[in-house]
Motif scaffolding. Structure first.
Motif, PDB file in Angstrom:
ATOM      1  N   PRO A  24     -10.142  -0.310  -1.307  1.00 21.32           N
ATOM      2  CA  PRO A  24     -11.101  -0.525   0.058  1.00 21.32           C
ATOM      3  C   PRO A  24     -10.892  -1.903   0.339  1.00 21.32           C
ATOM      4  O   PRO A  24     -11.310  -2.300   1.388  1.00 21.32           O
ATOM      5  CB  PRO A  24     -12.533  -0.505  -0.842  1.00 21.32           C
ATOM      6  CG  PRO A  24     -12.399   0.400  -2.222  1.00 21.32           C
ATOM      7  CD  PRO A  24     -10.914  -0.035  -2.642  1.00 21.32           C
ATOM      8  N   HIS A  25     -10.387  -2.992  -0.237  1.00 24.76           N
ATOM      9  CA  HIS A  25     -10.249  -4.465   0.211  1.00 24.76           C
ATOM     10  C   HIS A  25      -9.199  -4.815   1.012  1.00 24.76           C
ATOM     11  O   HIS A  25      -8.515  -3.915   1.420  1.00 24.76           O
ATOM     12  CB  HIS A  25     -10.299  -5.265  -1.126  1.00 24.76           C
ATOM     13  CG  HIS A  25     -11.600  -4.892  -2.181  1.00 24.76           C
ATOM     14  ND1 HIS A  25     -12.852  -5.495  -1.749  1.00 24.76           N
ATOM     15  CD2 HIS A  25     -11.636  -4.239  -3.315  1.00 24.76           C
ATOM     16  CE1 HIS A  25     -13.843  -5.311  -2.580  1.00 24.76           C
ATOM     17  NE2 HIS A  25     -12.941  -4.562  -3.697  1.00 24.76           N
ATOM     18  N   GLY A  26      -9.201  -6.102   1.310  1.00 26.65           N
ATOM     19  CA  GLY A  26      -8.062  -6.568   2.478  1.00 26.65           C
ATOM     20  C   GLY A  26      -6.941  -6.761   1.918  1.00 26.65           C
ATOM     21  O   GLY A  26      -6.671  -6.512   0.611  1.00 26.65           O
ATOM     22  N   SER A  27      -6.247  -7.204   2.752  1.00 29.18           N
ATOM     23  CA  SER A  27      -4.633  -7.458   2.494  1.00 29.18           C
ATOM     24  C   SER A  27      -4.608  -8.486   1.196  1.00 29.18           C
ATOM     25  O   SER A  27      -3.586  -8.132   0.355  1.00 29.18           O
ATOM     26  CB  SER A  27      -3.836  -8.173   3.484  1.00 29.18           C
ATOM     27  OG  SER A  27      -3.944  -7.314   4.823  1.00 29.18           O
TER      28      SER A  27
ATOM     29  N   ARG B 195       0.990  -1.245   0.137  1.00 34.13           N
ATOM     30  CA  ARG B 195      -0.038   0.124  -0.120  1.00 34.13           C
ATOM     31  C   ARG B 195       0.762   1.176  -0.183  1.00 34.13           C
ATOM     32  O   ARG B 195       0.579   2.192  -0.760  1.00 34.13           O
ATOM     33  CB  ARG B 195      -0.958   0.072   1.317  1.00 34.13           C
ATOM     34  CG  ARG B 195      -2.036  -1.023   1.274  1.00 34.13           C
ATOM     35  CD  ARG B 195      -3.095  -0.652   2.244  1.00 34.13           C
ATOM     36  NE  ARG B 195      -3.987  -1.776   2.406  1.00 34.13           N
ATOM     37  CZ  ARG B 195      -4.143  -2.741   3.200  1.00 34.13           C
ATOM     38  NH1 ARG B 195      -3.101  -2.851   4.087  1.00 34.13           N
ATOM     39  NH2 ARG B 195      -5.100  -3.578   3.256  1.00 34.13           N
TER      40      ARG B 195
ATOM     41  N   ALA C 278      -6.099  -8.991  -1.277  1.00 42.36           N
ATOM     42  CA  ALA C 278      -6.525  -8.517  -2.596  1.00 42.36           C
ATOM     43  C   ALA C 278      -5.440  -7.376  -3.046  1.00 42.36           C
ATOM     44  O   ALA C 278      -5.080  -7.379  -4.234  1.00 42.36           O
ATOM     45  CB  ALA C 278      -7.843  -7.532  -2.442  1.00 42.36           C
ATOM     46  N   HIS C 279      -4.578  -6.648  -2.005  1.00 41.01           N
ATOM     47  CA  HIS C 279      -3.417  -5.938  -2.576  1.00 41.01           C
ATOM     48  C   HIS C 279      -2.430  -6.639  -2.921  1.00 41.01           C
ATOM     49  O   HIS C 279      -1.836  -6.222  -3.968  1.00 41.01           O
ATOM     50  CB  HIS C 279      -3.259  -4.989  -1.378  1.00 41.01           C
ATOM     51  CG  HIS C 279      -4.246  -3.972  -0.820  1.00 41.01           C
ATOM     52  ND1 HIS C 279      -5.361  -4.187  -0.304  1.00 41.01           N
ATOM     53  CD2 HIS C 279      -4.029  -2.683  -1.256  1.00 41.01           C
ATOM     54  CE1 HIS C 279      -5.966  -3.041  -0.096  1.00 41.01           C
ATOM     55  NE2 HIS C 279      -5.366  -1.948  -0.677  1.00 41.01           N
TER      56      HIS C 279
ATOM     57  N   ASP D 222     -10.636  -0.261  -7.566  1.00 41.88           N
ATOM     58  CA  ASP D 222     -11.149  -1.535  -7.443  1.00 41.88           C
ATOM     59  C   ASP D 222     -10.459  -2.307  -6.085  1.00 41.88           C
ATOM     60  O   ASP D 222     -11.094  -3.122  -5.801  1.00 41.88           O
ATOM     61  CB  ASP D 222     -10.867  -2.549  -8.679  1.00 41.88           C
ATOM     62  CG  ASP D 222     -11.590  -1.840  -9.795  1.00 41.88           C
ATOM     63  OD1 ASP D 222     -12.589  -1.061  -9.755  1.00 41.88           O
ATOM     64  OD2 ASP D 222     -11.200  -1.996 -10.919  1.00 41.88           O
ATOM     65  N   VAL D 223      -9.079  -1.734  -5.762  1.00 40.87           N
ATOM     66  CA  VAL D 223      -8.597  -2.599  -4.958  1.00 40.87           C
ATOM     67  C   VAL D 223      -8.297  -1.926  -3.473  1.00 40.87           C
ATOM     68  O   VAL D 223      -8.448  -2.633  -2.416  1.00 40.87           O
ATOM     69  CB  VAL D 223      -6.997  -3.035  -5.417  1.00 40.87           C
ATOM     70  CG1 VAL D 223      -6.301  -3.821  -4.480  1.00 40.87           C
ATOM     71  CG2 VAL D 223      -7.394  -3.832  -6.553  1.00 40.87           C
TER      72      VAL D 223
END
Length: 471
Positions: free
Chosen positions: A84-87, A24, A89-90, A81-82
């Motif tokens: 807002p998602h969790g670890s 991130r 997905a990143h 798309d990515v």
């Protein structure tokens, strides 16, 4: 000096969270590095405008700009798309597109084809400064992810080194000026210095995120413990209020009967049974309290042995038939021969509580105590024709202090009987089932699976541990 403490071992959850945070952080700075790259492209073009053929300059510029556009859309997709998602997905997204950074480094490293030993020394110096500045900026921008940083630096340095060696050895046949070799030496030294600086900076970032994760875990743990303490205070206050209310009634009745008996002793035959009933009510309440204390303190003594079912049901019949008869209820027993491996005292306590409830909440009809064997499994059943339990309350009645609202008979108890039954049944490994219809009656079925002593002791300890750690 204090000895260094050993580093804490990272759990898989911590490792994934830290890796995701490093990704991130890199992608947050990606937009800045993108702008820097776009800013440097026209500068490099301007410096080499009069030294390089327009075709070669246009080809390199098209590659650099095309790659910049691709990275722009990748970063835009990440934010949309990515982000807002969790670890997971990143990490998955970054694994698909991380090749763009070393590819960008290859394009910039290939820029040495345009100027090395082909333009004036002044222009070459400016171009080398641009390349060095880009590499140094990558240290800050990419150091959060060590693999990407090293891939970028290695691609940049190896591409530039390949161009230098091709020009010196292939085109000039090693007959060029000596400063060419100094440039190679400086490139190798600068490359190694950047790799070492990037490693140190990466370790700093990683330790910061590991510390942040553990601080978050500590805060979460302290929050849970604080909430558990507040819940314990709330339960204690609720318990004291319930205990004071429920004990006050029979004790107050005893006081009234005693005063009445003192002033009118000739009513002894009428008052004595009422005094006995009030005393029994107080004893029953205290029995429930003591059972609860033993359960929550883990001081239950387990004595697993073969229990004779007909004898067990006969003893319970002798104890509870008079109570049913006093209410005008039928009390029937159906016993099958056989034994079961369990704790006789705790098993008697479970069935006794079920019978006590059945008699209490049945006003007409009767109670059936039965043992049955089907499919190799033995069970004890307690049937009644009482008020029944609505489906909405059938899960809740096994909670401590729970009383069914507007349920006749609940006013003289703590709401602990079925809670204790459920806890003891779970410890002994005897599944408990319930089937009830309002105004039709209720049946409790206790499946008498053989109790393993060690497993029962483990379940008792786990039960207490769960209460201690409950948020």
């Amino acid at each position: 000096m204090k000895p260094d403490l050993p580093a804490a071992v990272a759990t898989p959850a911590e490792a994934q969270w830290v890796e995701a945070e490093l990704v991130r952080s890199l992608l947050r700075t990606a937009r800045t590095t993108q702008l820097l790259g776009l800013f440097l492209i026209p500068i490099l073009i301007g410096v080499l405008w009069n030294d390089v053929s327009w075709g070669a300059l246009a080809l390199w510029s098209a590659c650099a700009l095309g790659l910049a556009v691709v990275r722009f859309f990748v970063i835009r997709r990440y934010v949309r798309d990515v982000l807002p998602h969790g670890s997971a997905a990143h990490l998955a997204f970054f694994a698909r597109y991380r090749f763009l950074w070393p590819l960008s480094a290859i394009v910039w490293g290939a820029s040495t084809l345009l100027y090395f030993d082909r333009s004036s020394l002044a222009d070459q110096f400016i171009c080398w400064l641009i390349l060095a500045g880009l590499a140094m900026f990558a240290i800050n921008a990419l150091s959060t992810h060590l693999g990407t940083l090293r891939a970028y630096l290695d691609s940049l340095a190896l591409t530039a080194l390949a161009v230098l060696l091709w020009r010196i050895g292939g085109e000039l046949q090693f007959r060029g000026p000596y400063y060419h070799y100094w440039i190679i030496a400086l490139l190798l030294i600068f490359w190694e210095v950047l790799r070492e600086a990037g490693l140190r900076l990466h370790l700093t970032h990683r330790r910061n995120f590991e510390l942040q994760f553990r601080n978050n875990q500590l805060i979460e743990s302290l929050t849970r413990q604080t909430q558990a303490a507040l819940d314990a205070v709330e339960i204690k206050n609720r318990f004291l209020a319930s205990a004071a209310h429920d004990i006050r009634q029979p004790v107050h009745a005893l006081s009234l009967y005693a005063d009445w008996l003192g002033s009118e002793p000739e009513l002894v035959h009428e008052l004595a049974p009422k005094i006995v009933e009030s005393t029994k009510a107080v004893n029953a309440l205290f029995d429930s309290l003591f059972d609860l204390v033993r359960l929550d303190s883990g001081k239950i003594k387990l004595n697993i042995e073969a229990v004779d079912l007909p004898q067990l049901l006969h003893d319970l019949e002798l104890q509870y038939r008079p109570l049913a008869r006093a209410k005008g209820l039928q009390f029937r027993v159906h016993a099958t021969r056989g034994t079961v491996l369990s704790d006789p005292i705790l098993l008697r306590r479970i069935i006794g509580n079920l019978l006590s409830n059945a008699i209490k909440y049945t006003h007409q009809g009767g109670v059936l105590l039965a043992s049955r064997t089907a499919g190799g499994a033995t069970r004890i059943e307690v049937w009644d024709t009482g008020v029944g339990i609505a489906p909405v309350h059938q899960r809740e009645i096994f909670r401590e202090f729970y009383k069914v609202p507007a349920h006749g008979g609940t006013e003289d108890g703590f709401g602990l009987g079925l809670y204790i039954v459920a806890r003891l049944a779970a410890i002994l490994g005897h599944p408990l089932a319930l089937d009830s219809r309002p105004q039709r009656g209720t049946v409790f079925r206790l499946i008498l699976a053989p109790t393993d002593p060690q497993q029962a002791a483990d379940r008792a300890a786990a039960s207490v541990a769960q209460l201690v750690s409950m948020p």
